[in-house]
Design a protein around this motif. Structure first.
Motif, short mmCIF file in Angstrom:
data_model
loop_
_atom_site.label_atom_id
_atom_site.label_comp_id
_atom_site.label_asym_id
_atom_site.label_seq_id
_atom_site.Cartn_x
_atom_site.Cartn_y
_atom_site.Cartn_z
N THR A 171 32.62 35.46 37.50
CA THR A 171 34.15 35.77 36.97
C THR A 171 34.81 36.59 38.16
O THR A 171 34.27 37.14 38.94
CB THR A 171 34.01 36.55 35.77
OG1 THR A 171 33.42 36.13 34.86
CG2 THR A 171 35.51 37.16 35.35
N THR A 172 36.07 35.91 38.38
CA THR A 172 36.72 36.31 39.66
C THR A 172 38.20 36.91 39.11
O THR A 172 38.68 36.51 37.98
CB THR A 172 36.98 35.03 40.53
OG1 THR A 172 37.90 34.02 39.80
CG2 THR A 172 35.61 34.55 41.20
N SER A 173 38.64 37.65 40.04
CA SER A 173 40.00 38.24 39.71
C SER A 173 41.29 37.24 40.03
O SER A 173 40.82 36.71 41.03
CB SER A 173 40.11 39.71 40.19
OG SER A 173 40.15 39.72 41.80
N THR A 174 42.09 37.62 39.58
CA THR A 174 43.48 36.72 40.04
C THR A 174 44.53 37.75 40.04
O THR A 174 44.70 38.81 39.47
CB THR A 174 43.62 35.50 38.95
OG1 THR A 174 44.20 36.41 37.62
CG2 THR A 174 42.51 34.61 38.85
N PRO A 175 45.87 37.46 40.56
CA PRO A 175 46.86 38.34 40.50
C PRO A 175 47.32 38.68 39.07
O PRO A 175 47.88 39.73 39.10
CB PRO A 175 47.93 37.31 41.35
CG PRO A 175 47.47 36.20 42.04
CD PRO A 175 45.97 36.20 41.44
N THR A 176 46.81 37.88 38.15
CA THR A 176 47.44 38.17 36.86
C THR A 176 46.36 38.53 35.85
O THR A 176 46.28 39.12 34.58
CB THR A 176 48.11 36.76 36.25
OG1 THR A 176 47.12 35.88 36.27
CG2 THR A 176 49.22 36.72 36.75
N GLY A 177 45.19 38.78 36.50
CA GLY A 177 43.80 39.32 35.51
C GLY A 177 42.68 38.68 36.08
O GLY A 177 42.20 38.81 37.29
N PHE A 178 41.82 38.18 35.12
CA PHE A 178 40.44 37.53 35.46
C PHE A 178 40.37 36.02 35.21
O PHE A 178 41.09 35.73 34.05
CB PHE A 178 39.40 38.47 34.91
CG PHE A 178 39.17 39.69 35.37
CD1 PHE A 178 38.24 40.00 36.48
CD2 PHE A 178 39.89 41.02 35.08
CE1 PHE A 178 38.30 41.17 37.33
CE2 PHE A 178 39.90 42.18 35.57
CZ PHE A 178 38.81 42.30 36.59
N ASN A 179 39.50 35.39 35.76
CA ASN A 179 39.22 34.09 35.46
C ASN A 179 37.61 33.83 35.38
O ASN A 179 37.01 33.87 36.48
CB ASN A 179 39.88 32.88 36.57
CG ASN A 179 39.50 31.75 36.14
OD1 ASN A 179 39.47 31.09 34.90
ND2 ASN A 179 39.16 30.86 37.15
N ALA A 180 37.22 33.44 34.39
CA ALA A 180 35.79 33.06 34.04
C ALA A 180 35.51 31.53 34.23
O ALA A 180 36.04 30.54 33.78
CB ALA A 180 35.36 33.40 32.81
N LEU A 181 34.62 31.24 35.59
CA LEU A 181 34.45 29.88 35.90
C LEU A 181 33.31 29.40 34.80
O LEU A 181 32.49 30.04 34.47
CB LEU A 181 33.75 29.90 37.34
CG LEU A 181 34.58 30.55 38.30
CD1 LEU A 181 33.96 30.27 39.60
CD2 LEU A 181 36.16 29.93 38.26
N SER A 182 33.58 28.01 34.52
CA SER A 182 33.01 27.33 33.41
C SER A 182 31.47 26.79 33.90
O SER A 182 30.54 26.59 33.01
CB SER A 182 33.78 26.31 32.74
OG SER A 182 34.04 25.35 33.56
N GLN A 183 31.37 26.73 35.00
CA GLN A 183 29.90 25.80 35.42
C GLN A 183 29.06 27.04 35.98
O GLN A 183 29.35 27.87 36.83
CB GLN A 183 30.49 25.09 36.75
CG GLN A 183 29.17 24.15 37.09
CD GLN A 183 29.29 23.28 38.47
OE1 GLN A 183 30.54 23.45 38.89
NE2 GLN A 183 28.39 22.56 38.83
N PRO A 184 27.89 26.92 35.23
CA PRO A 184 26.97 27.94 35.42
C PRO A 184 26.18 27.69 36.76
O PRO A 184 26.19 26.30 37.32
CB PRO A 184 25.93 28.02 34.40
CG PRO A 184 26.10 26.72 33.76
CD PRO A 184 27.40 26.08 34.14
N PHE A 185 25.39 28.65 37.20
CA PHE A 185 24.34 28.63 38.15
C PHE A 185 22.90 28.33 37.43
O PHE A 185 22.70 29.13 36.67
CB PHE A 185 24.33 29.73 39.26
CG PHE A 185 25.52 29.95 39.98
CD1 PHE A 185 25.73 29.44 41.43
CD2 PHE A 185 26.65 30.61 39.51
CE1 PHE A 185 26.92 29.44 41.94
CE2 PHE A 185 27.55 31.06 40.25
CZ PHE A 185 27.92 30.52 41.39
N THR A 186 22.17 27.24 37.75
CA THR A 186 21.23 26.79 37.23
C THR A 186 19.84 26.48 37.82
O THR A 186 19.61 25.33 38.19
CB THR A 186 21.59 25.67 36.02
OG1 THR A 186 22.12 24.71 36.76
CG2 THR A 186 22.66 26.11 34.87
#
Length: 507
Positions: free
Chosen positions: A303-318
């Motif tokens: 999950t990364t921060s953005t200028p407007t909040g946070f963004n959870a990436l959908s592709q996992p590390f597996t």
């Protein structure tokens, strides 16, 4: 501690600074009853007295007629010296029916205990604006913790402020090796104080981590948030701004919107209903926050921060094949992180790699589940790991395939629950285990040449490692430990019966 309302609340109470019953840190064992019975000595002059009774009769009084026995007690009336307490070694010694552990307060610079309403599996240290390298007393410590209440609706995220933490020892043989002033001795008799603010949290908190702040800086400006992430047993990861809660305890008359503070700034739903324990923030600035979370189904999400909040990436590390137990970002490479798992491996990753697969692995790293890891922030090629079998290992990542484990330690008698490198000393680390021990270690300590070949193993026991500096006892079911980054040598630990804050003369 009184019961808190579920909404954001505050209180001021006295910390219980007394040792726990049935246990004590760095303890020695003693008899509960019958330990002070006087022994009897044989009269060394008995035969001589019987042979010359007349002389004794005449000598029983001095020139003034005073009874000598009133001045010099008879040999059999003299007190027997109290025997030195025996050190208690877990795994070697057991307590008898008439014995209990007694804390040796002389080895602590500071030691305090705090009991809570509900156990906390996890906590993290919150930085404050009181400065770094703080060595004077009384001390002030701020932490954030998550509860494990019996009812899911009664859980909370709690910000604690512990102040007036005084020295444990007034005078003694141990001098103040840190060069701290003794001008604050008057504070020794003050009662430690705890204040707190709490917010509702649905479900128990498996792990909680505070946003890292750059070294030598305090809290961010008032306009900037101070984020904390909580891993809930519901499978959700919540991100909270605890800045208002901290400010309300620092600034008299400060008020804040309790409803807003009780609402997460963001919730990570990537894991579905799979709960987890692994979580770590990247040590980067507030403009580019990155949070990694790993679940029991072997998946890791970013999950990364953005200028407007946070963004959870959908592709996992597996790359793991079992539950991800812990995650650590590299302190020197901003795109690299490590993870450990119940699949017995430690994996090294680069977020830029295609396919979201690990770039290196230690397989196997331990004989069983790898529970915890810690990346050395000063010597970034050193990685620490703790396993379910009770082993602790130090890995040199420069030669991981050639030499394997650089240094193993076998001391704990149960699964390792937490490990952490000292923030400013690259050879020192702390560990905790399910055997109710917190241990402090120093890799730089080696056996003296004069001691080489000597058998200093306790009878019936195993060798005590030269690198083992200290063992802190007295808590039950220890779950997590952290060094305080602003108060050198201070360790905080959480267990089923509450928190300990202590500083020893060894570190």
């Amino acid at each position: 501690m009184s019961k808190r309302p579920a909404e954001a609340s505050s209180s001021t109470q006295t910390i219980d600074g007394q040792p726990f019953a049935k246990a004590g840190p760095n303890a020695s064992k003693r008899e509960i009853e019958g330990s002070n019975e006087m022994g009897e000595f044989e009269d060394a002059w008995e035969d001589e007295v019987e042979e010359d009774e007349d002389v004794v009769d005449n000598a029983e009084k001095d020139e003034d007629g005073m009874d000598i026995d009133e001045v010099i007690p008879a040999v059999e009336d003299r007190e027997e010296p109290t025997p030195a307490p025996k050190p208690y070694i877990p795994g070697l010694h057991t307590l008898g029916q008439d014995e209990e552990l007694e804390a040796d307060e002389s080895v602590y610079h500071m030691r305090h205990t705090m009991r809570v309403n509900w156990p906390c599996l996890s906590f993290d240290v919150l930085k404050d604006n009181l400065g770094d390298e703080r060595r004077r007393f009384p001390a002030t410590v701020s932490i954030v913790a998550g509860t494990q209440a019996a009812d899911m609706n009664k859980n909370e995220v709690v910000v604690y402020k512990m102040s007036s933490l005084h020295k444990t020892q007034r005078d003694g043989d141990n001098s103040d090796s840190d060069g701290e002033d003794d001008d604050d001795d008057d504070a020794l008799d003050e009662d430690p104080i705890i204040e707190f603010r709490s917010i509702k949290h649905f479900g128990g908190v498996n792990r909680i981590r505070a946003q890292p702040l750059p070294p030598s800086t305090g809290l961010p400006p008032v306009s900037q948030p101070y984020f904390v992430a909580s891993w809930a047993e519901t499978g959700k990861v919540h991100i909270w701004d605890v800045r208002p809660l901290m400010e309300s305890m620092e600034v008299p008359g400060y008020t804040y919107d309790k409803a807003h503070a009780s609402t997460p700034a963001f919730t990570v739903n990537s894991h579905g209903r799979a709960e987890g324990f692994a979580m770590d923030w990247a040590a980067s600035g507030p403009s580019s926050l990155r949070l990694l979370t790993g679940d029991i189904h072997s998946k890791i999400y970013l999950t990364t921060s953005t200028p407007t909040g946070f963004n959870a990436l959908s592709q996992p590390f597996t790359s793991h094949t079992s539950s991800v137990e812990d995650i650590q970002w590299s302190p020197s490479e901003p795109t690299v992180f490590s993870s450990c798992s119940a699949d017995r491996t430690v994996q090294i990753w680069d977020v830029r790699s295609k396919g979201r697969k690990s770039v290196a692995a230690i397989d196997p790293a331990h004989e069983s589940d790898v529970n915890v890891i810690s990346w050395n922030r000063l010597s970034s090629y050193l990685l620490l790991s703790g396993g379910d079998e009770g082993g602790i290992k130090v890995w040199d990542l420069r030669n991981i395939k050639k030499s394997g484990c650089w240094h193993p330690f076998s001391w704990h008698q149960a699964p390792i629950t937490s490990v952490e490198w000292h923030p400013t000393e690259d050879s020192i680390f702390a560990a905790s285990g399910a055997d109710n021990q917190v241990t402090l270690w120093d890799l730089a300590v080696e056996q003296d040449a004069d001691e080489a070949g000597m058998d200093d193993t306790p009878e019936g026991g195993k060798d005590i490692p030269s690198q083992l500096l200290f063992q802190h006892l007295g808590q039950k079911d220890v779950k997590e430990i952290h060094w305080h980054p602003q108060i050198p040598g201070t360790v905080i630990s959480t267990a089923s019966d509450g928190f300990n804050v202590f500083k020893t003369f060894n570190v």
